[in-house]
Design an enzyme around this catalytic site. Structure first.
Site, PDB file in Angstrom:
ATOM      1  N   HIS A  91      27.372  75.951  24.025  1.00  0.00           N
ATOM      2  CA  HIS A  91      26.175  75.256  23.533  1.00  0.00           C
ATOM      3  C   HIS A  91      26.522  74.544  22.226  1.00  0.00           C
ATOM      4  O   HIS A  91      27.397  75.019  21.484  1.00  0.00           O
ATOM      5  CB  HIS A  91      25.045  76.275  23.317  1.00  0.00           C
ATOM      6  CG  HIS A  91      23.717  75.629  23.108  1.00  0.00           C
ATOM      7  ND1 HIS A  91      23.331  75.115  21.894  1.00  0.00           N
ATOM      8  CD2 HIS A  91      22.691  75.382  23.961  1.00  0.00           C
ATOM      9  CE1 HIS A  91      22.126  74.587  22.006  1.00  0.00           C
ATOM     10  NE2 HIS A  91      21.709  74.731  23.257  1.00  0.00           N
ATOM     11  N   GLU A 139      23.786  67.756  26.882  1.00  0.00           N
ATOM     12  CA  GLU A 139      22.814  67.887  25.787  1.00  0.00           C
ATOM     13  C   GLU A 139      23.339  67.174  24.542  1.00  0.00           C
ATOM     14  O   GLU A 139      24.182  67.743  23.827  1.00  0.00           O
ATOM     15  CB  GLU A 139      22.614  69.365  25.416  1.00  0.00           C
ATOM     16  CG  GLU A 139      21.914  70.187  26.459  1.00  0.00           C
ATOM     17  CD  GLU A 139      21.228  71.415  25.846  1.00  0.00           C
ATOM     18  OE1 GLU A 139      20.235  71.849  26.415  1.00  0.00           O
ATOM     19  OE2 GLU A 139      21.687  71.920  24.803  1.00  0.00           O
TER      20      GLU A 139
HETATM   21  O1  G3P Z   1      19.529  74.838  25.257  1.00  0.00           O
HETATM   22  C1  G3P Z   1      18.448  73.992  25.189  1.00  0.00           C
HETATM   23  C2  G3P Z   1      18.417  73.207  23.985  1.00  0.00           C
HETATM   24  O2  G3P Z   1      19.518  73.078  23.221  1.00  0.00           O
HETATM   25  C3  G3P Z   1      17.433  72.134  23.893  1.00  0.00           C
HETATM   26  O3  G3P Z   1      16.647  72.482  22.811  1.00  0.00           O
HETATM   27  O4  G3P Z   1      14.672  72.485  21.446  1.00  0.00           O
HETATM   28  O5  G3P Z   1      15.708  70.333  22.112  1.00  0.00           O
HETATM   29  O6  G3P Z   1      14.527  71.666  23.803  1.00  0.00           O
HETATM   30  P1  G3P Z   1      15.308  71.703  22.533  1.00  0.00           P
END
Ligand code: G3P
Length: 218
Positions: A91, A139
């Site tokens: 992550h 991400e």
């Molecule tokens: O693992 C999920 C994450 O990193 C996304 O976080 O708070 O942007 O939805 P968020």
């Protein structure tokens, strides 16, 4: 295969200690047969949630160790033994050097622990695809925790990530995450070719997490 909706509890104050199980129990009441709903509670609460709910439970991280003399480590074998089905790895908030990641994935495979490996860029996604994870989550770091969804800010990159990963590892399912907080974001993510999303702050921080998630998956 149904799209995966993974709620990452991180260590939000609303999702740790005794509140973790309460939040997970609320999430477990959400009945949406078209989705696989999973949670990734903190490493200190993951066992309780795996034992006391029927949710799919992922760890937020694990280490490349077998059972034995490894003080402070989270082993894939132990996660499997306590009923955890998979783990997030790499992550943005816990990056892992590639050689260590590779060994961790090998052990996760050995103990039949599913892996969701995160990638912040297409370049990283291509490298990670070579490890053939069950899921690969795109991400972009700069959008995590914000209110602009990755689906809104980087739709083209999501499409490219899906194409690039599928070319290298056709069986890996591509997810996306960062700022996902509306039902349109989820629909958009699926239209762009992903097979699910990771959601962080939006659910634990919602006034009524159960209602919020129900509406999100309408
Ligand atoms: O693992 C999920 C994450 O990193 C996304 O976080 O708070 O942007 O939805 P968020």
């Amino acid at each position: 295969m149904k799209p995966l909706i993974l709620i990452n509890f991180k260590t939000y104050p609303e999702a740790i200690g005794k509140k973790a199980l309460l939040l997970a129990q609320e999430i477990a009441k959400v009945r949406k047969k078209n989705y696989l709903i999973a949670v990734a509670p903190s490493l200190l609460t993951v066992k309780e949630i795996a034992e006391k709910t029927n949710l799919i439970v992922f760890a937020q991280h694990c280490d490349p160790v077998i059972l034995g003399a490894h003080t402070g480590s989270i082993s894939p074998a132990e996660l499997k033994a306590i009923g955890v089905q998979g783990t997030i790895l790499n992550h943005s908030e816990w990056k892992i050097p590639f050689t260590i990641l590779k060994e961790t994935v090998r052990l996760c495979n050995k103990y039949k622990l599913k892996t969701i490996i995160c990638a912040s860029t297409i370049h990283e996604a291509k490298k990670i695809a070579r490890l053939h994870p069950e899921y690969l989550a795109y991400e972009p770091k700069e959008l995590i925790g914000g209110t602009i969804s990755v689906t809104e800010a980087k739709p083209d990159t999501i499409v490219k990530a899906v194409e690039a990963v599928k070319k290298i590892s056709p069986k890996s399912r591509v997810l996306c995450g960062a700022g996902v907080h509306t039902k349109e974001d989820i629909k958009h993510a699926l239209l762009l070719g992903t097979e699910g999303v990771l959601i962080g702050h939006a659910v634990p921080k919602a006034k009524d997490p159960r209602k919020f998630l129900e509406e999100l998956l309408m």
